[in-house]
Design a protein around this motif. Structure first.
Motif, mmCIF file in Angstrom:
data_model
loop_
_atom_site.group_PDB
_atom_site.id
_atom_site.type_symbol
_atom_site.label_atom_id
_atom_site.label_comp_id
_atom_site.label_asym_id
_atom_site.label_seq_id
_atom_site.Cartn_x
_atom_site.Cartn_y
_atom_site.Cartn_z
ATOM 1 N N SER A 218 0.846 -1.184 0.000
ATOM 2 C CA SER A 218 0.000 0.000 0.000
ATOM 3 C C SER A 218 0.881 1.234 0.000
ATOM 4 C CB SER A 218 -0.910 0.007 1.231
ATOM 5 O OG SER A 218 -1.655 1.206 1.293
ATOM 6 N N GLN A 219 0.546 2.179 -0.868
ATOM 7 C CA GLN A 219 1.223 3.483 -0.863
ATOM 8 C C GLN A 219 0.165 4.571 -0.930
ATOM 9 O OE1 GLN A 219 4.907 4.076 -2.993
ATOM 10 N NE2 GLN A 219 4.248 6.097 -3.703
ATOM 11 N N LYS A 220 0.140 5.426 0.069
ATOM 12 C CA LYS A 220 -0.851 6.478 0.168
ATOM 13 C C LYS A 220 -0.167 7.834 0.293
ATOM 14 C CE LYS A 220 -4.068 3.348 0.347
ATOM 15 N NZ LYS A 220 -4.931 3.098 -0.821
ATOM 16 N N GLU A 221 -0.732 8.799 -0.413
ATOM 17 C CA GLU A 221 -0.254 10.181 -0.305
ATOM 18 C C GLU A 221 -1.356 11.008 0.346
ATOM 19 O OE1 GLU A 221 1.518 13.879 -2.995
ATOM 20 O OE2 GLU A 221 1.149 11.909 -3.908
ATOM 21 N N ASN A 393 -3.425 0.991 10.861
ATOM 22 C CA ASN A 393 -3.853 0.407 9.595
ATOM 23 C C ASN A 393 -4.676 1.376 8.750
ATOM 24 O OD1 ASN A 393 -2.589 -2.051 9.955
ATOM 25 N ND2 ASN A 393 -4.352 -2.958 11.013
ATOM 26 N N ASN A 394 -5.393 2.310 9.394
ATOM 27 C CA ASN A 394 -6.229 3.234 8.623
ATOM 28 C C ASN A 394 -5.396 4.158 7.734
ATOM 29 O OD1 ASN A 394 -5.293 4.578 11.021
ATOM 30 N ND2 ASN A 394 -6.767 6.205 10.592
ATOM 31 N N ILE A 395 -4.114 4.335 8.056
ATOM 32 C CA ILE A 395 -3.236 5.152 7.210
ATOM 33 C C ILE A 395 -3.087 4.511 5.831
ATOM 34 C CG2 ILE A 395 -0.842 5.936 6.900
ATOM 35 C CD1 ILE A 395 -2.282 7.608 8.877
ATOM 36 N N TYR A 396 -3.070 3.178 5.780
ATOM 37 C CA TYR A 396 -2.834 2.463 4.530
ATOM 38 C C TYR A 396 -4.126 1.931 3.902
ATOM 39 C CZ TYR A 396 1.709 2.293 6.861
ATOM 40 O OH TYR A 396 2.867 2.619 7.527
ATOM 41 N N ALA A 397 -5.263 2.156 4.529
ATOM 42 C CA ALA A 397 -6.515 1.535 4.093
ATOM 43 C C ALA A 397 -7.126 2.267 2.909
ATOM 44 C CB ALA A 397 -7.509 1.491 5.253
ATOM 45 N N GLY A 398 -8.035 1.568 2.213
ATOM 46 C CA GLY A 398 -8.782 2.163 1.107
ATOM 47 C C GLY A 398 -8.133 1.915 -0.238
ATOM 48 N N GLU A 400 -8.142 4.320 -2.755
ATOM 49 C CA GLU A 400 -7.615 5.557 -3.325
ATOM 50 C C GLU A 400 -6.174 5.761 -2.884
ATOM 51 O OE1 GLU A 400 -10.195 8.722 -2.239
ATOM 52 O OE2 GLU A 400 -11.731 8.180 -3.700
ATOM 53 N N ASN A 401 -5.322 6.120 -3.854
ATOM 54 C CA ASN A 401 -3.908 6.343 -3.549
ATOM 55 C C ASN A 401 -3.654 7.719 -2.948
ATOM 56 O OD1 ASN A 401 -3.282 3.813 -4.526
ATOM 57 N ND2 ASN A 401 -2.777 4.556 -6.581
ATOM 58 N N THR A 402 -4.538 8.664 -3.235
ATOM 59 C CA THR A 402 -4.369 10.030 -2.743
ATOM 60 C C THR A 402 -5.545 10.411 -1.862
ATOM 61 O OG1 THR A 402 -3.162 10.636 -4.760
ATOM 62 C CG2 THR A 402 -3.996 12.427 -3.396
ATOM 63 N N ILE A 403 -5.248 10.833 -0.642
ATOM 64 C CA ILE A 403 -6.271 11.261 0.309
ATOM 65 C C ILE A 403 -6.050 12.738 0.583
ATOM 66 C CG2 ILE A 403 -7.203 10.977 2.633
ATOM 67 C CD1 ILE A 403 -5.258 8.132 1.073
ATOM 68 N N VAL A 404 -7.078 13.539 0.336
ATOM 69 C CA VAL A 404 -6.953 14.995 0.422
ATOM 70 C C VAL A 404 -7.706 15.508 1.640
ATOM 71 C CG1 VAL A 404 -7.341 17.171 -0.777
ATOM 72 C CG2 VAL A 404 -6.785 15.112 -2.087
ATOM 73 N N LYS A 582 -23.716 11.482 -6.081
ATOM 74 C CA LYS A 582 -22.833 11.637 -4.925
ATOM 75 C C LYS A 582 -21.562 10.829 -5.121
ATOM 76 C CE LYS A 582 -22.574 11.516 0.119
ATOM 77 N NZ LYS A 582 -23.302 11.369 1.390
ATOM 78 N N ASP A 583 -20.428 11.463 -4.768
ATOM 79 C CA ASP A 583 -19.139 10.783 -4.717
ATOM 80 C C ASP A 583 -18.876 10.343 -3.286
ATOM 81 O OD1 ASP A 583 -18.589 11.239 -7.429
ATOM 82 O OD2 ASP A 583 -17.787 13.237 -6.996
ATOM 83 N N TRP A 584 -18.681 9.057 -3.106
ATOM 84 C CA TRP A 584 -18.392 8.511 -1.799
ATOM 85 C C TRP A 584 -16.902 8.266 -1.662
ATOM 86 C CZ3 TRP A 584 -22.717 7.765 1.384
ATOM 87 C CH2 TRP A 584 -23.947 7.863 0.741
ATOM 88 N N LYS A 585 -16.501 7.767 -0.518
ATOM 89 C CA LYS A 585 -15.097 7.407 -0.336
ATOM 90 C C LYS A 585 -14.799 6.116 -1.098
ATOM 91 C CE LYS A 585 -14.535 9.582 4.212
ATOM 92 N NZ LYS A 585 -14.162 9.379 5.634
ATOM 93 N N ASN A 586 -13.524 5.811 -1.203
ATOM 94 C CA ASN A 586 -13.067 4.570 -1.842
ATOM 95 C C ASN A 586 -13.497 4.469 -3.296
ATOM 96 O OD1 ASN A 586 -11.808 3.668 0.513
ATOM 97 N ND2 ASN A 586 -13.706 2.758 1.279
ATOM 98 N N SER A 587 -13.494 5.620 -3.989
ATOM 99 C CA SER A 587 -13.682 5.656 -5.448
ATOM 100 C C SER A 587 -15.057 5.204 -5.908
ATOM 101 C CB SER A 587 -12.603 4.799 -6.125
ATOM 102 O OG SER A 587 -11.311 5.242 -5.791
ATOM 103 N N ILE A 588 -16.041 5.284 -5.063
ATOM 104 C CA ILE A 588 -17.405 4.887 -5.416
ATOM 105 C C ILE A 588 -18.256 6.138 -5.611
ATOM 106 C CG2 ILE A 588 -19.507 3.765 -4.569
ATOM 107 C CD1 ILE A 588 -17.741 1.748 -3.157
ATOM 108 N N SER A 589 -19.059 6.136 -6.655
ATOM 109 C CA SER A 589 -20.036 7.192 -6.871
ATOM 110 C C SER A 589 -21.381 6.550 -7.169
ATOM 111 C CB SER A 589 -19.623 8.122 -8.015
ATOM 112 O OG SER A 589 -19.567 7.414 -9.237
#
Length: 850
Positions: A218-221, A393-398, A400-404, A582-589
């Protein structure tokens, strides 16, 4: 899903700020020089010789045949060569002329300890070639040298993206239209890349923290701050921001392929690099305290998506990458790019890891050979590396690679001053002052209104945008001439509420049609920002050709009025629609809407039964739910369409529609299920392949207008998702499955053909197929009493099922014609006995891309 709207906004919206710069106003002549560099005694060509204008940052290197070309309007009156083991040589240049200058270099006759420089040249081969043996050792040690060998790491990242107008010469400054803008030229500077004068006009800063975990990978920005200055009233800043991120993706040389400028390049340390590049050992030298081998490389075919440059490899048996300097060939099959340079620097830290501490990318964009162009510069600095520190673990979860962060745009000046890894230069600080002041000048506003009219099709009148202008006039066989006038409220009226509509009149059917709508943001964000949470209401009285579905283009576009064959069956409809997106988290709309649709036949179309009776209208009252999963999706929100930017991630979409008999006059109860998967596969030097699979089924008893009317195209525009030789309403199904495959070679074949190489054409092939069926309960040919399939005026069938075999069509196309056009020869493979069909057709598509 095309890039042309995004590329237009990048190249034109900023570059056309100075629309007044016609070629006549940029009269400074180009200087073109070509020639060869050879050894004085042996006359053997010398590869990788530096050739440059004296006193300028403009130059090139010779290829393996000793050949070079230079072209610029910023030349000096002398050109110089520089090459290890040979004396420098200078030659005079006639500025503004085409000329041939050949060099014969005299050897200094000395040997390096590691590498002997000789004039004798042999045919390049991989076998027994020390340079190739070196790069193979670098490839074999990639996993040991790349940062991802660490189990856990994190670091701070600071990124700057800047766009600058270039080619700012005196004639341009002195144009009459620019007299009120003279003060901005105090901010002009000179490029270190190629000596062109430039004027900064756009700057985006991003601060983030990157977290990496090896297993599970997992790689998250996590983006904590974003600051951007540009022309916000005229471009979608978020959309441009997302597109810039796609345009300038992180360049990881350890990967086999590098995605850059929407294309895929082969890395010089790819496992395929010995087959794609020619390598040459030049020198050994010290780089940041490490003894390194300087390894030069060039693509075997200069038109391919590959680089020219130097790698600095540690000479300690680890074969680590310490520094890289790369550019692209002048002959590369890459549009609107005059120059490109990448510089990367690595440091050894923690006594075990090589980290990328500086990453610079500069691209010189230009639509033509002369006139105003644009620099796009991206610089990334990293610091504060921490290894083997375990996080929650929540730092690496999901997915989406980019969390804003929600408030990433509202950071204070103190935040930026404290957290920037490097300070802004004086030139960068001036961008904020210059852009703000320019936007308040009336002449600038008038110019940008013209630009928006050309690019987006809308003309701004304060609180209202009128357009799109290409829909004002159209025509078809049933309605005749259609005159339309429409518009929408602008961001000046409200960024969270939009009203839109149009009124048109058909002169043949003598009917008015219209549409009115409103969109509201429910999360207090501007409608153009994501995540979306919008509610839309619409009422429309209009027409459509059954099966005509255009992607990201208005069906009232004048050019789509020209159609082949017979197109005389049309639907008149009244539609009320309420929709929530609606746009939800984890790339779901998700999209939920209710639609009440009254359909009436028009032209030669009838809703007819076997006993001779007919219906004047059909009413369907339906609820639809759509769920879309698009990992790490980015898009550009234009004036009319939200255009996804295709990446390597798949896109899944599932929809279900439920029609209810008796609910607000609905005539039928039915269910409609549809599932779609899209995926792009990158194949390195061979290009990329787009694939799409779709399936659908109708549950219940319905007439043909409520079945799946398969996407057809009778215009001369090539439509990606439609069947380009299928007629409107030719095929219907209540269950089907379809496959679409399109491969882009990106010039892989044509680049190897001498007569075609310089044209920079690109090859495209595709095949489309759909197999369907109409079940007995809905088939009037099987079950008596059902609504009949349409016929022509003489009673001959014109609508069919796909029960016998799949419908198939294939195409072969040439893209990148004049850099913007694609022409396809389409062949229909079956159902050739159906009425009014053609086996072959030529279709054209406008495609604006790099």
């Amino acid at each position: 899903m095309q890039y042309h709207r995004l590329v237009i906004h990048i190249i034109l919206l900023i570059g056309l700020i100075f629309l007044w710069s016609s070629p006549s106003g940029m009269a400074q002549k180009m200087t073109r020089i070509r020639g060869t560099v050879v050894d004085l005694k042996s006359k053997e060509p010398l590869p990788f010789v530096n050739v440059y204008f004296v006193g300028k940052n403009i130059g090139t290197v010779t290829d393996f045949d000793g050949y070079f070309e230079l072209e610029t309007q910023w030349a000096s009156n002398q050109i110089k060569t520089s090459y290890i083991g040979y004396y420098d040589q200078v030659s005079n240049v006639i500025i503004g002329n085409d000329q041939t200058i050949n060099f014969q270099l005299k050897s200094q006759k000395y040997n390096l300890e590691e590498v002997q420089i000789t004039a004798k040249r042999k045919r390049y081969r991989n076998k027994n070639n020390p340079a190739v043996e070196l790069i193979r050792k670098v490839i074999a040690n990639k996993d040991n040298n790349r940062l991802e060998k660490a189990d856990l790491y994190e670091y701070d990242k600071y990124e700057k993206v800047e766009f600058d107008l270039n080619n700012i010469n005196e004639e341009f400054r002195n144009r009459k239209a620019l007299r009120k803008f003279q003060y901005i030229f105090q901010y002009v500077d000179t490029s270190e890349i190629n000596g062109k004068p430039y004027l900064p006009v756009f700057l985006k800063e991003t601060l983030s923290k990157v977290y990496f975990r090896k297993s599970p990978k997992s790689q998250k920005e996590h983006v904590s701050g974003t600051k951007m200055i540009g022309f916000h009233e005229y471009i979608d800043s978020d959309g441009i921001s997302y597109f810039i991120d796609h345009l300038y993706q992180d360049v990881d040389l350890y990967d086999n392929n590098i995605n850059l400028l929407t294309n895929q390049f082969t890395s010089p340390i790819s496992s395929l690099s010995p087959s794609v590049y020619k390598f040459h050992i030049l020198d050994t030298l010290d780089v940041n305290g490490f003894e390194c081998i300087k390894l030069a490389f060039q693509p075997r075919n200069k038109a391919d998506f590959a680089f020219i440059g130097d790698l600095y490899i540690s000479n300690d048996g680890n074969y680590s990458l310490v520094r890289a300097e790369m550019k692209v060939s002048d002959r590369i099959n890459l549009n609107f790019v005059n120059d490109l340079k990448i510089i990367q620097e690595f440091e050894f830290t923690d006594n075990k890891y090589w980290i990328l501490v500086k990453d610079e990318l500069v691209v010189d964009f230009n639509i033509g050979e002369k006139g105003i162009g644009m620099f796009g510069k991206r610089t990334v600095h990293t610091d504060n590396y921490i290894f083997d520190k375990k996080r929650e673990n929540n730092i690496y979860a999901g997915v989406e690679n980019t969390i804003v962060d929600r408030d990433h745009k509202e950071r204070s000046e103190e935040f930026w001053e404290e957290n920037r890894l490097v300070d802004l230069s004086e030139q960068e600080q001036n961008i904020y002052i210059m852009v703000d002041s320019v936007q308040n000048i009336p002449a600038f506003k008038r110019t940008m209104d013209i630009v928006m009219l050309l690019v987006a099709g809308y003309w701004n009148f304060g609180y209202v945008d009128v357009g799109p202008v290409n829909t004002f006039y159209s025509f078809n066989d049933v309605e005749g001439l259609r005159l339309r006038l429409g518009g929408r409220t602008s961001d000046k009226f409200s960024k969270r509420v939009r009203l839109d509509g149009y009124l048109l009149y058909g002169f043949n059917d003598e009917r008015f049609k219209y549409s009115i709508g409103s969109t509201f943001s429910l999360n207090k964000r501007p409608l153009k920002e994501r995540p979306r949470n919008d509610l839309k209401l619409m009422y429309q009285v209009e027409t459509n050709f059954p099966g005509m579905e255009m992607m990201f283009i208005n069906e009232d576009n004048f050019l789509l009025s020209f159609k082949r064959g017979v197109a005389d069956k049309i639907i008149y409809y009244n539609m009320f629609k309420i929709e929530h997106v609606k746009d939800w988290k984890n790339s779901i709309s998700t999209t939920f809407f209710y639609r009440n649709l009254i359909q009436k036949p028009g032209g030669t179309l009838e809703f007819k039964f076997e006993d001779g009776s007919s219906l004047s209208e059909i009413v369907n009252s339906e609820f639809t739910s759509v769920i879309r999963f698009a990992p790490n999706e980015i898009y550009y929100q234009g004036m009319a369409y939200r255009t996804p930017v295709i990446t390597r991630y798949p896109i899944f979409q599932l929809s279900y529609t439920q029609g209810i008999n008796g609910f607000i006059n609905g005539d039928y109860t039915y269910g409609k299920l549809k599932f779609n998967v899209f995926k792009r596969f990158y194949l390195g030097p061979l290009g990329f392949t787009n694939t799409e699979i779709e399936t659908g089924k109708v549950f219940g008893e319905v007439p043909f207008p409520l079945m799946f009317v398969h996407r057809a195209n009778q215009t001369y525009s090539y439509q990606l998702r439609s069947y380009n030789l299928m007629n409107f309403l030719e095929f219907v199904s209540d269950e089907y499955i379809s496959l679409y495959v399109e491969h882009h070679f990106n010039g892989f074949i044509f680049n190897k053909i001498p007569l075609l190489k310089r044209l920079q054409f690109r090859e495209i092939i595709s095949i489309k197929g759909i197999y369907g069926n109409v079940t007995d309960k809905n088939n009037p040919d099987v079950t008596p009493g059902l609504m009949l399939f349409p016929t022509d005026t003489e009673g001959n069938p014109t609508t069919f099922t796909l029960a016998d075999e799949p419908y198939m069509e294939a195409s072969a196309g040439i893209g990148n014609i004049f850099k913007v056009f694609r022409v396809d020869l389409v062949k229909r493979l079956n159902y050739l006995d159906n009425p009014n069909v053609t086996e072959l057709g030529i279709r054209v598509r406008f495609r604006f891309e790099f």
